[in-house]
Motif scaffolding. Sequence first.
Motif, PDB file in Angstrom:
ATOM      1  N   UNK A  44       0.810  -1.215   0.000  1.00 13.75           N
ATOM      2  CA  UNK A  44       0.000   0.000   0.000  1.00 13.75           C
ATOM      3  C   UNK A  44       0.845   1.267   0.000  1.00 13.75           C
ATOM      4  N   UNK A  45       2.158   1.092   0.146  1.00 11.56           N
ATOM      5  CA  UNK A  45       3.112   2.223   0.128  1.00 11.56           C
ATOM      6  C   UNK A  45       2.829   3.234   1.220  1.00 11.56           C
ATOM      7  N   UNK A  46       2.407   2.767   2.390  1.00  8.52           N
ATOM      8  CA  UNK A  46       2.145   3.671   3.504  1.00  8.52           C
ATOM      9  C   UNK A  46       2.161   2.879   4.805  1.00  8.52           C
ATOM     10  N   UNK A  47       2.639   3.499   5.892  1.00  8.90           N
ATOM     11  CA  UNK A  47       2.620   2.787   7.185  1.00  8.90           C
ATOM     12  C   UNK A  47       1.208   2.703   7.740  1.00  8.90           C
ATOM     13  N   UNK A  48       0.908   1.575   8.364  1.00  9.73           N
ATOM     14  CA  UNK A  48      -0.395   1.357   8.982  1.00  9.73           C
ATOM     15  C   UNK A  48      -0.309   1.312  10.505  1.00  9.73           C
ATOM     16  N   UNK A  49       0.909   1.142  11.024  1.00  7.34           N
ATOM     17  CA  UNK A  49       1.109   1.075  12.473  1.00  7.34           C
ATOM     18  C   UNK A  49       2.357   1.848  12.852  1.00  7.34           C
ATOM     19  N   UNK A  50       2.308   2.463  14.008  1.00 10.88           N
ATOM     20  CA  UNK A  50       3.505   3.045  14.612  1.00 10.88           C
ATOM     21  C   UNK A  50       4.133   1.989  15.511  1.00 10.88           C
ATOM     22  N   UNK A  51       5.413   1.702  15.284  1.00  8.62           N
ATOM     23  CA  UNK A  51       6.109   0.709  16.106  1.00  8.62           C
ATOM     24  C   UNK A  51       6.553   1.379  17.399  1.00  8.62           C
ATOM     25  N   UNK A  52       5.878   1.083  18.486  1.00  9.43           N
ATOM     26  CA  UNK A  52       6.156   1.672  19.787  1.00  9.43           C
ATOM     27  C   UNK A  52       6.812   0.625  20.683  1.00  9.43           C
ATOM     28  N   UNK A  53       7.539   1.036  21.717  1.00 11.09           N
ATOM     29  CA  UNK A  53       8.129   0.054  22.639  1.00 11.09           C
ATOM     30  C   UNK A  53       7.085  -0.883  23.246  1.00 11.09           C
ATOM     31  N   UNK A  54       5.859  -0.361  23.464  1.00  9.80           N
ATOM     32  CA  UNK A  54       4.810  -1.180  24.078  1.00  9.80           C
ATOM     33  C   UNK A  54       4.006  -1.973  23.048  1.00  9.80           C
ATOM     34  N   UNK A  55       4.288  -1.777  21.760  1.00 10.20           N
ATOM     35  CA  UNK A  55       3.585  -2.546  20.744  1.00 10.20           C
ATOM     36  C   UNK A  55       3.261  -1.734  19.503  1.00 10.20           C
ATOM     37  N   UNK A  56       2.356  -2.278  18.660  1.00 15.82           N
ATOM     38  CA  UNK A  56       1.968  -1.625  17.410  1.00 15.82           C
ATOM     39  C   UNK A  56       0.742  -0.741  17.657  1.00 15.82           C
ATOM     40  N   UNK A  57       0.846   0.542  17.262  1.00 12.08           N
ATOM     41  CA  UNK A  57      -0.286   1.455  17.409  1.00 12.08           C
ATOM     42  C   UNK A  57      -0.820   1.793  16.017  1.00 12.08           C
ATOM     43  N   UNK A  58      -2.119   1.522  15.726  1.00  9.17           N
ATOM     44  CA  UNK A  58      -2.652   1.792  14.387  1.00  9.17           C
ATOM     45  C   UNK A  58      -2.654   3.282  14.069  1.00  9.17           C
ATOM     46  N   UNK A  59      -2.310   3.615  12.827  1.00 11.34           N
ATOM     47  CA  UNK A  59      -2.355   4.996  12.364  1.00 11.34           C
ATOM     48  C   UNK A  59      -3.796   5.388  12.048  1.00 11.34           C
ATOM     49  N   UNK A  60      -3.984   6.666  11.754  1.00 15.80           N
ATOM     50  CA  UNK A  60      -5.335   7.125  11.380  1.00 15.80           C
ATOM     51  C   UNK A  60      -5.796   6.413  10.112  1.00 15.80           C
ATOM     52  N   UNK A  61      -4.869   6.199   9.168  1.00 13.01           N
ATOM     53  CA  UNK A  61      -5.243   5.507   7.942  1.00 13.01           C
ATOM     54  C   UNK A  61      -5.722   4.094   8.250  1.00 13.01           C
TER      55      UNK A  61
END
Length: 321
Positions: A44-61
């Motif tokens: 999709x050529x775009x990030x869907x999650x922010x990789x955080x120390x506590x886990x994956x956080x979904x982006x607005x998209x």
Amino acid sequence: MYDWNDLKYLLAVIRAGSTAAAARSLGVSQTTVARRLDALEHALSTPLFERMPEGFRPTKLAMDLLPLAERIEERASRLSDLASAHARHSRQVLRVSTTSLLAAHLLPDLLAHYRHEVSEMTVEIDTSNNASDLVHGEADLALRLGTLPQNPEIIRSRVGISHWTLYASRDFVKTHGIPASPEALIACPLAVGEGALARILPLQRLSELLSSHPPAYRCDSPEALIALVRAGLAAAPLPVWLAARDETLVPLPVSACNVAAPIWMLCHERNRHVRHIEAFRKVATLRLRAMRRQFSEPEKALDQAAPSLDFTGPAATGNPS
């Protein structure tokens, strides 16, 4: 182009809250979940999650894509269910969905008559708590009680009336007497429903009658409810067509929980001309209509039991005799 199969990993992580929990729900490794999410983001050529120390956080998209992904999931599930239904039919398999109560005490009689007509079928019986979806092909036929959701695709036939009333064992009556009023009934040990069983109308009525009085028992299965009544531990609403067969049980003259619920035979219209499905529908409908005299009204059951019981004297007040 992205792989549609990867959408299930997107949904799983958003729903579960982490890749570890998503992996457990999908039955795969956490590494597999992370790898499939990377592949989806790359496609999709775009990030869907922010990789955080506590886990994956979904982006607005990702959250914007969620309802679209859920619709694709629903359609994919429907496609799979319909394909499974077609495969069942080609293998000569009939899948019947019903409640555990009807499956244990009513369905065997219907199947015995069905076998005279169609002997080569394999019959699958589904008694899961969630009603199988006839529209999606999860079952071929269903036997249900009470009010049903309206759907123009479902052929419905009312094949009987299930009357419920309060029953107790003869041992219960010897110990606690025969309650002749709601007030006397409340003084007796009673069993009510839990979970899905609590939503059955006669058991709802009993819970409302008890109000602030705690019941002696709560149970989440009809079998457990029947067992408590037969053991003399409690009184509870039971279907007349079942309880009247048991000579150890007697109806109680308190009408607060008398309820009549229609028995429905359900079938999707696309199965109208599937031979083995239509054969069961016709046989079961005729048999249930022939059995209507067994689905007695509570007053008739009480009249039949009255000659062997004394409904007068101290027992009628609810006090031990």
